[in-house]
Design a protein around this motif. Structure first.
Motif, PDB file in Angstrom:
ATOM      1  N   SER A 334       5.637 -12.150   2.897  1.00 45.82           N
ATOM      2  CA  SER A 334       4.260 -11.649   3.103  1.00 45.82           C
ATOM      3  C   SER A 334       4.305 -10.033   3.093  1.00 45.82           C
ATOM      4  CB  SER A 334       3.353 -12.128   4.397  1.00 45.82           C
ATOM      5  OG  SER A 334       3.399 -13.568   4.260  1.00 45.82           O
ATOM      6  N   PRO A 335       3.163  -9.400   2.387  1.00 47.98           N
ATOM      7  CA  PRO A 335       3.224  -8.019   2.625  1.00 47.98           C
ATOM      8  C   PRO A 335       2.851  -7.847   3.993  1.00 47.98           C
ATOM      9  CG  PRO A 335       1.641  -8.680   0.802  1.00 47.98           C
ATOM     10  CD  PRO A 335       2.157  -9.730   1.523  1.00 47.98           C
ATOM     11  N   ARG A 336       3.429  -6.701   4.580  1.00 47.70           N
ATOM     12  CA  ARG A 336       3.290  -6.417   6.233  1.00 47.70           C
ATOM     13  C   ARG A 336       2.192  -5.252   6.311  1.00 47.70           C
ATOM     14  NH1 ARG A 336       6.594  -3.890   8.535  1.00 47.70           N
ATOM     15  NH2 ARG A 336       6.549  -4.711  10.629  1.00 47.70           N
ATOM     16  N   GLY A 337       1.126  -5.521   7.175  1.00 45.36           N
ATOM     17  CA  GLY A 337       0.257  -4.344   7.649  1.00 45.36           C
ATOM     18  C   GLY A 337      -0.734  -4.359   6.680  1.00 45.36           C
ATOM     19  N   ARG A 338      -1.608  -3.327   7.279  1.00 49.25           N
ATOM     20  CA  ARG A 338      -2.973  -2.967   6.119  1.00 49.25           C
ATOM     21  C   ARG A 338      -2.831  -1.214   6.058  1.00 49.25           C
ATOM     22  NH1 ARG A 338      -4.966  -6.820   3.865  1.00 49.25           N
ATOM     23  NH2 ARG A 338      -7.132  -5.844   3.617  1.00 49.25           N
ATOM     24  N   VAL A 339      -3.002  -1.151   4.798  1.00 55.80           N
ATOM     25  CA  VAL A 339      -3.083   0.614   4.472  1.00 55.80           C
ATOM     26  C   VAL A 339      -4.470   0.879   4.344  1.00 55.80           C
ATOM     27  CG1 VAL A 339      -2.452   2.199   2.861  1.00 55.80           C
ATOM     28  CG2 VAL A 339      -0.897   0.543   3.388  1.00 55.80           C
ATOM     29  N   HIS A 340      -4.903   1.736   5.040  1.00 52.96           N
ATOM     30  CA  HIS A 340      -6.100   2.361   4.933  1.00 52.96           C
ATOM     31  C   HIS A 340      -6.062   3.753   4.046  1.00 52.96           C
ATOM     32  CE1 HIS A 340      -7.771  -0.393   7.860  1.00 52.96           C
ATOM     33  NE2 HIS A 340      -6.592  -0.246   8.388  1.00 52.96           N
ATOM     34  N   ALA A 341      -6.721   3.688   2.879  1.00 48.53           N
ATOM     35  CA  ALA A 341      -6.363   4.809   1.926  1.00 48.53           C
ATOM     36  C   ALA A 341      -7.709   5.227   1.326  1.00 48.53           C
ATOM     37  CB  ALA A 341      -5.648   4.455   0.743  1.00 48.53           C
ATOM     38  N   SER A 342      -7.972   6.549   0.892  1.00 50.34           N
ATOM     39  CA  SER A 342      -8.835   7.085  -0.073  1.00 50.34           C
ATOM     40  C   SER A 342      -8.486   6.856  -1.275  1.00 50.34           C
ATOM     41  CB  SER A 342      -9.479   8.325   0.500  1.00 50.34           C
ATOM     42  OG  SER A 342      -8.201   9.413   0.063  1.00 50.34           O
ATOM     43  N   TRP A 343      -9.544   6.593  -2.112  1.00 51.03           N
ATOM     44  CA  TRP A 343      -9.178   6.545  -3.628  1.00 51.03           C
ATOM     45  C   TRP A 343     -10.088   7.663  -4.526  1.00 51.03           C
ATOM     46  CZ3 TRP A 343      -5.844   5.729  -7.212  1.00 51.03           C
ATOM     47  CH2 TRP A 343      -6.319   5.736  -8.522  1.00 51.03           C
ATOM     48  N   ASP A 344      -9.525   8.655  -5.023  1.00 54.86           N
ATOM     49  CA  ASP A 344     -10.225   9.424  -5.810  1.00 54.86           C
ATOM     50  C   ASP A 344     -10.230   9.145  -7.055  1.00 54.86           C
ATOM     51  OD1 ASP A 344     -10.977  11.644  -7.235  1.00 54.86           O
ATOM     52  OD2 ASP A 344     -10.234  13.109  -6.057  1.00 54.86           O
ATOM     53  N   ALA A 345     -11.218   8.251  -7.772  1.00 53.96           N
ATOM     54  CA  ALA A 345     -11.106   7.819  -8.937  1.00 53.96           C
ATOM     55  C   ALA A 345     -10.884   9.015 -10.082  1.00 53.96           C
ATOM     56  CB  ALA A 345     -12.187   6.883  -9.440  1.00 53.96           C
ATOM     57  N   ALA A 346     -11.668  10.054  -9.955  1.00 57.36           N
ATOM     58  CA  ALA A 346     -11.415  11.118 -10.852  1.00 57.36           C
ATOM     59  C   ALA A 346     -10.251  11.736 -10.934  1.00 57.36           C
ATOM     60  CB  ALA A 346     -12.682  12.187 -10.488  1.00 57.36           C
TER      61      ALA A 346
END
Ligand SMILES: [Zn+2]
Length: 357
Positions: A334-346
């Motif tokens: 199973s993937p471990r942990g959670r990643v909080h990220a920002s996503w700049d679509a441009a």
């Protein structure tokens, strides 16, 4: 042993099992610079990171931990340390250090070679003298040195003795990938029949010139049983090749890998990959000086995600599984942990803000 039919069913089911990603719609891009949460990133091919070389027998436990921490800052919470072609004693020294690591993110070893093609081009940056023919006895010694933690083996199926080894590895629960090869299309099909389930950095580790068709690239692209590992740093594969390969394999069969070396996360300069000297230039290209071969990368998996969105035009929701749930499912974890990220679509920029366990 997983039958070919069961494997295909598992992978087909995976298409419908994409993870729910907070902030990412299934069919549309999130707003520019939105915040998202995703499963931890999984990298099946890491030779080293941030000045640490997993192919150096003198690497210490502390250095393995430092590399793991540096990768975690890019969102990676699970990875396979990759040891490339090396004589048994050198491999064993590297494997022992890695196997003793108690870092939870270190899911095991990817043994890339030495059972690969000795030909120029196909063997890439692996030294010819380090390439050898497979025997079950040689593999057993390597697996013993690694404390049973070798989870994935890259082989060239045309090397004499490769196919019986593939069958045995699959029986023992070790995954087998095709790579650094000059196989005929039939030899690719034979490897699939023997139980190979992945292509290692498809489109790299092969001859500069190939017959236009048939050849082993088309054969691997067409084999639904094979997931494809891709190095999407803009150097290993041109953008159009990435886009075409992803469409051919379908996104559910793509695994993003970095093939990162000690040069990853470091400034331009000279570095060592095992006993091979490599140079990282200003553009992020890692190569053996004076040779056309690339030698691993300076890529991080968070940047591979952004590059893949940019090169393919796919939504982030389709690309994130290539670096999270798909490689995890391939490994059977199973993937471990959670990643909080920002996503700049441009800018197609995925920036890790925080990683939780
Ligand atoms: Zn390679």
């Amino acid at each position: 042993m997983v039958t070919r039919r069961e494997w295909l069913q598992t992978m087909t089911a995976a298409v419908a099992m994409r993870p729910t990603l907070d902030g990412v719609g299934r069919d549309d891009q999130p707003a520019p610079a939105s915040q998202i949460t995703s499963p931890g990133l999984v990298d099946l091919q890491v030779n080293g990171y941030a000045g640490v070389d997993f192919n150096d027998p003198n690497t210490t436990q502390d250095q393995v931990s430092a590399a793991t921490a540096a990768m975690r800052a890019t969102g990676v919470t699970c990875f396979l340390a990759t040891v490339i072609s090396a004589p048994l004693d050198r491999f064993s020294a590297c494997a022992k250090t890695l196997a003793r690591s108690t870092e939870p993110a270190l899911a095991g070893l990817h043994m890339e070679g030495p059972y690969i093609s000795p030909e120029d081009g196909a063997r890439g940056a692996h030294r010819r003298e380090d390439v050898s023919s497979p025997t079950l006895d040689d593999f057993k010694r390597r697996q013993e040195a690694a404390g049973g933690r070798i989870r994935l083996v890259t082989v060239a199926p045309e090397v004499p003795g490769a196919l019986p080894l593939v069958e045995q590895l699959v029986k023992d629960g070790v995954r087998v990938a095709i790579g650094h090869t000059a196989a005929s299309p039939q030899q690719v099909r034979d490897a699939v029949a023997a139980g190979a389930t992945m292509s290692t950095h498809l489109g790299n580790g092969c001859a500069q010139m190939l017959p236009r068709h048939p050849n082993f690239l088309w054969e691997q692209l067409a084999a639904d049983e094979l997931l494809a590992g891709l190095i999407v740093d803009g150097h290993h594969l041109p953008p159009a090749t990435v886009k075409a390969m992803v469409r051919a394999k379908t996104p559910a069969r793509i695994i993003l890998v970095t093939d990162a070396t000690t040069a990853a996360g470091r400034p331009p300069g000279d570095y060592m990959l095992g006993s091979v000297s490599v140079h990282l230039d200003e553009t992020g290209r890692v190569a053996v000086p004076g040779q056309p071969n690339l030698a691993g990368s300076a890529l991080s998996l968070d940047r591979a995600i952004g590059n893949t969105v940019r090169f393919t035009g796919l939504p982030l929701a389709d690309v994130l599984p290539m670096a999270t749930t798909t490689p995890a499912r391939y490994l059977g974890v199973s993937p471990r942990g959670r990643v909080h990220a920002s996503w700049d679509a441009a800018a197609s920029r995925f920036t890790v803000l925080r990683v939780d366990d």
